[in-house]
Every structure is written in C-alpha cells, then in structure tokens.
Design an enzyme around this catalytic site. Sequence first.
Site, PDB file in Angstrom:
ATOM      1  N   SER A   7       0.850  -1.195   0.000  1.00  0.00           N
ATOM      2  CA  SER A   7       0.000   0.000   0.000  1.00  0.00           C
ATOM      3  C   SER A   7       0.881   1.239   0.000  1.00  0.00           C
ATOM      4  O   SER A   7       1.589   1.511   0.975  1.00  0.00           O
ATOM      5  CB  SER A   7      -0.904   0.013   1.238  1.00  0.00           C
ATOM      6  OG  SER A   7      -1.485   1.293   1.353  1.00  0.00           O
ATOM      7  N   HIS A  32      -1.125  -1.549  -4.041  1.00  0.00           N
ATOM      8  CA  HIS A  32      -2.447  -1.230  -3.488  1.00  0.00           C
ATOM      9  C   HIS A  32      -2.565   0.291  -3.408  1.00  0.00           C
ATOM     10  O   HIS A  32      -1.741   0.968  -2.781  1.00  0.00           O
ATOM     11  CB  HIS A  32      -2.571  -1.867  -2.099  1.00  0.00           C
ATOM     12  CG  HIS A  32      -3.889  -1.676  -1.446  1.00  0.00           C
ATOM     13  ND1 HIS A  32      -4.964  -2.497  -1.683  1.00  0.00           N
ATOM     14  CD2 HIS A  32      -4.309  -0.768  -0.528  1.00  0.00           C
ATOM     15  CE1 HIS A  32      -5.994  -2.109  -0.958  1.00  0.00           C
ATOM     16  NE2 HIS A  32      -5.623  -1.048  -0.249  1.00  0.00           N
ATOM     17  N   ASP A  34      -4.812   3.440  -2.289  1.00  0.00           N
ATOM     18  CA  ASP A  34      -5.901   3.854  -1.407  1.00  0.00           C
ATOM     19  C   ASP A  34      -6.468   5.195  -1.844  1.00  0.00           C
ATOM     20  O   ASP A  34      -5.825   6.235  -1.704  1.00  0.00           O
ATOM     21  CB  ASP A  34      -5.390   3.945   0.033  1.00  0.00           C
ATOM     22  CG  ASP A  34      -5.196   2.560   0.622  1.00  0.00           C
ATOM     23  OD1 ASP A  34      -6.131   1.750   0.560  1.00  0.00           O
ATOM     24  OD2 ASP A  34      -4.105   2.292   1.150  1.00  0.00           O
ATOM     25  N   MET A  36      -9.144   8.027  -1.273  1.00  0.00           N
ATOM     26  CA  MET A  36     -10.004   8.544  -0.195  1.00  0.00           C
ATOM     27  C   MET A  36     -10.555   9.920  -0.578  1.00  0.00           C
ATOM     28  O   MET A  36      -9.819  10.742  -1.132  1.00  0.00           O
ATOM     29  CB  MET A  36      -9.200   8.663   1.093  1.00  0.00           C
ATOM     30  CG  MET A  36      -8.497   7.370   1.487  1.00  0.00           C
ATOM     31  SD  MET A  36      -7.721   7.523   3.093  1.00  0.00           S
ATOM     32  CE  MET A  36      -6.786   6.002   3.158  1.00  0.00           C
ATOM     33  N   HIS A  65      -8.335   0.522  -4.225  1.00  0.00           N
ATOM     34  CA  HIS A  65      -9.287   0.451  -3.112  1.00  0.00           C
ATOM     35  C   HIS A  65     -10.003   1.797  -3.005  1.00  0.00           C
ATOM     36  O   HIS A  65      -9.424   2.785  -2.554  1.00  0.00           O
ATOM     37  CB  HIS A  65      -8.492   0.122  -1.836  1.00  0.00           C
ATOM     38  CG  HIS A  65      -9.319   0.093  -0.596  1.00  0.00           C
ATOM     39  ND1 HIS A  65      -8.747   0.017   0.661  1.00  0.00           N
ATOM     40  CD2 HIS A  65     -10.673   0.100  -0.394  1.00  0.00           C
ATOM     41  CE1 HIS A  65      -9.711  -0.009   1.568  1.00  0.00           C
ATOM     42  NE2 HIS A  65     -10.882   0.056   0.958  1.00  0.00           N
ATOM     43  N   MET A  67     -12.285   4.237  -1.350  1.00  0.00           N
ATOM     44  CA  MET A  67     -12.975   4.624  -0.117  1.00  0.00           C
ATOM     45  C   MET A  67     -13.668   5.950  -0.403  1.00  0.00           C
ATOM     46  O   MET A  67     -13.291   7.008   0.111  1.00  0.00           O
ATOM     47  CB  MET A  67     -11.954   4.752   1.022  1.00  0.00           C
ATOM     48  CG  MET A  67     -11.465   3.406   1.516  1.00  0.00           C
ATOM     49  SD  MET A  67      -9.897   3.512   2.396  1.00  0.00           S
ATOM     50  CE  MET A  67      -8.792   3.437   1.009  1.00  0.00           C
ATOM     51  N   MET A 136     -11.580  -5.488   5.694  1.00  0.00           N
ATOM     52  CA  MET A 136     -10.794  -4.474   6.401  1.00  0.00           C
ATOM     53  C   MET A 136     -10.485  -4.972   7.817  1.00  0.00           C
ATOM     54  O   MET A 136     -11.378  -5.432   8.537  1.00  0.00           O
ATOM     55  CB  MET A 136     -11.567  -3.148   6.499  1.00  0.00           C
ATOM     56  CG  MET A 136     -11.724  -2.407   5.182  1.00  0.00           C
ATOM     57  SD  MET A 136     -10.187  -2.147   4.269  1.00  0.00           S
ATOM     58  CE  MET A 136      -9.223  -1.143   5.426  1.00  0.00           C
ATOM     59  N   ASP A 174      -6.710  -6.017   4.770  1.00  0.00           N
ATOM     60  CA  ASP A 174      -6.075  -4.699   4.694  1.00  0.00           C
ATOM     61  C   ASP A 174      -6.109  -3.993   6.051  1.00  0.00           C
ATOM     62  O   ASP A 174      -7.191  -3.714   6.571  1.00  0.00           O
ATOM     63  CB  ASP A 174      -6.846  -3.878   3.632  1.00  0.00           C
ATOM     64  CG  ASP A 174      -6.264  -2.498   3.369  1.00  0.00           C
ATOM     65  OD1 ASP A 174      -5.220  -2.159   3.941  1.00  0.00           O
ATOM     66  OD2 ASP A 174      -6.885  -1.766   2.568  1.00  0.00           O
TER      67      ASP A 174
HETATM   68  C1  DX5 Z   1      -6.466   2.115   5.312  1.00  0.00           C
HETATM   69  C2  DX5 Z   1      -5.992   1.647   3.976  1.00  0.00           C
HETATM   70  C3  DX5 Z   1      -4.862   0.709   4.001  1.00  0.00           C
HETATM   71  C4  DX5 Z   1      -3.592   1.235   4.637  1.00  0.00           C
HETATM   72  C5  DX5 Z   1      -2.959   0.087   5.346  1.00  0.00           C
HETATM   73  O1  DX5 Z   1      -7.603   2.867   5.153  1.00  0.00           O
HETATM   74  O2  DX5 Z   1      -7.060   1.019   3.270  1.00  0.00           O
HETATM   75  O3  DX5 Z   1      -4.594   0.148   2.716  1.00  0.00           O
HETATM   76  O4  DX5 Z   1      -2.696   1.775   3.721  1.00  0.00           O
HETATM   77  O5  DX5 Z   1      -1.881   0.591   6.048  1.00  0.00           O
HETATM   78  P1  DX5 Z   1      -1.149  -0.233   7.171  1.00  0.00           P
HETATM   79  O6  DX5 Z   1      -0.552  -1.464   6.507  1.00  0.00           O
HETATM   80  O7  DX5 Z   1      -0.117   0.724   7.646  1.00  0.00           O
HETATM   81  O8  DX5 Z   1      -2.169  -0.589   8.211  1.00  0.00           O
HETATM   82 ZN    ZN Z   2      -6.583  -0.085   1.392  1.00  0.00          ZN
END
Ligand code: DX5
Ligand code: ZN
Length: 216
Positions: A7, A32, A34, A36, A65, A67, A136, A174
Amino acid sequence: MKLIAASILSADFSRLKDEIQAVESAGADWLHMDIMDGHFVPNITFGPPVLEKLKKISTKPFDVHLMIQNADCYLESFVKAGADLISVQVEACPHLHRTLGQIKKLGAKAAAVLNPHTPLSCLEYVLADLDMVLLMSVNPGFGGQSFIPSALEKAKKLKAWREEKKLNFLIEMDGGIKTQNIAEISKAGVDVFVVGSGIFETANYSATISELKKKI
Ligand code: DX5
Ligand code: ZN
C-alpha cells in the site's frame, strides 16, 4: 496463491516513482492504491491523474481500493487510468450488484470491501460475481493503525463459505498487517495481504518483503 500488495499510502509521496520501483524490485506482487474522498473516510489522497502517471513507471497490477462515495461516477476514469482490480466499499454502494457489473464491463476485476463491523452476509447474493473480497482489519482512512483481531474469524468464515459454495474469489485483508502477525492471518485463509507501514516504515524493503513471504 499468496500475494503481497504494497500500500503506497505509507510511501514518501515526494519520491513516489523511486518508492514504487523500490518496492517492486523488493518483491511486492501488487500495488495497493488507497483512494479517499474526505467524505466516506476522514482523509483525502489522490485520484485517476496520479494513477495514470504511476502506471507508466510501474510493472505490477494496480489494486485500487475506493474509499469514496458515488463510486459509480468514477469507475471509468480509474479503469482508463490503469486500475486492474477495483474494490468498492459495500457501505458506500447502494446498488452493489450494478456497480460490480459496471467494473467488469469496463474490463477490470471487481471486488467488494467490508468494514470491520460489516457482516459477511451482505455479500450473499453477489458472491458469485466477485473476483475478490477485501476484509478491512482496521477502520479505513489511515495507515499505521492496529490490527482488529475479529478480522481473523471473519476470514475463516469467508474461506469456509467459499469452499461450501465452490467459488474461487480471492480473500484480501487490509490494515495493521506486519511481519509479526502475517502468519496467523495467512492461516485464517487470507490470499492477498495489503501491507503499508509494515513495509514503508522499515529500512530494507527487500528484507521485509522476504520475511513477510516466508511467513505466509
Ligand atoms: C487504510 C488503507 C490501508 C492502509 C494500510 O484505510 O485502506 O490500505 O494503507 O496501512 P497499514 O498497513 O499501515 O495498516
Ligand atoms: Zn486499502
């Protein structure tokens, strides 16, 4: 098949190209991403224009991913920018069946994401349409949070469900995955492990990814 999805949320964004190339040559199987929006989760990251540029310097599949709210409006942009697989949060998709169908129609693989409190049962009638289920193990929004242990039981149940129904979607997890807990998470039935701070906050990405892979 057991895969590490790095990620990039925890990467140094001022050196994103170097960070991506470093983690790829260190053995990461997927990247990965993220995404947001500051509405579904209390944080904002990046969107399709950034993905499009990164795609040009990367050799690994993009595991995107989302969000975000109103995911349907952005699916095409993300696929055009280079998303190979798109995961949508079921909590933000009132017409999940249609959304999954749209992702596939655009040519990407489709996955549904469940927040830690969301029951597996909400996937019952779309299970056969899924290429992957992302569970999650933290509340989404930030990297570096602690692993929520109830995610292990959820993965075990999902794996049993997959066997019972003779399906073959991947199970991804994740949040909060590190070298210290990845063996237990693997035993629970997880196939794809998203690791952010567990890689990017270590000094030697190759050594970390080798250790993660050894333990799964
Ligand atoms: C959180 C993300 C994750 C995040 C995980 O909202 O979806 O993908 O990057 O990070 P770590 O591995 O640091 O928990
Ligand atoms: Zn994620």
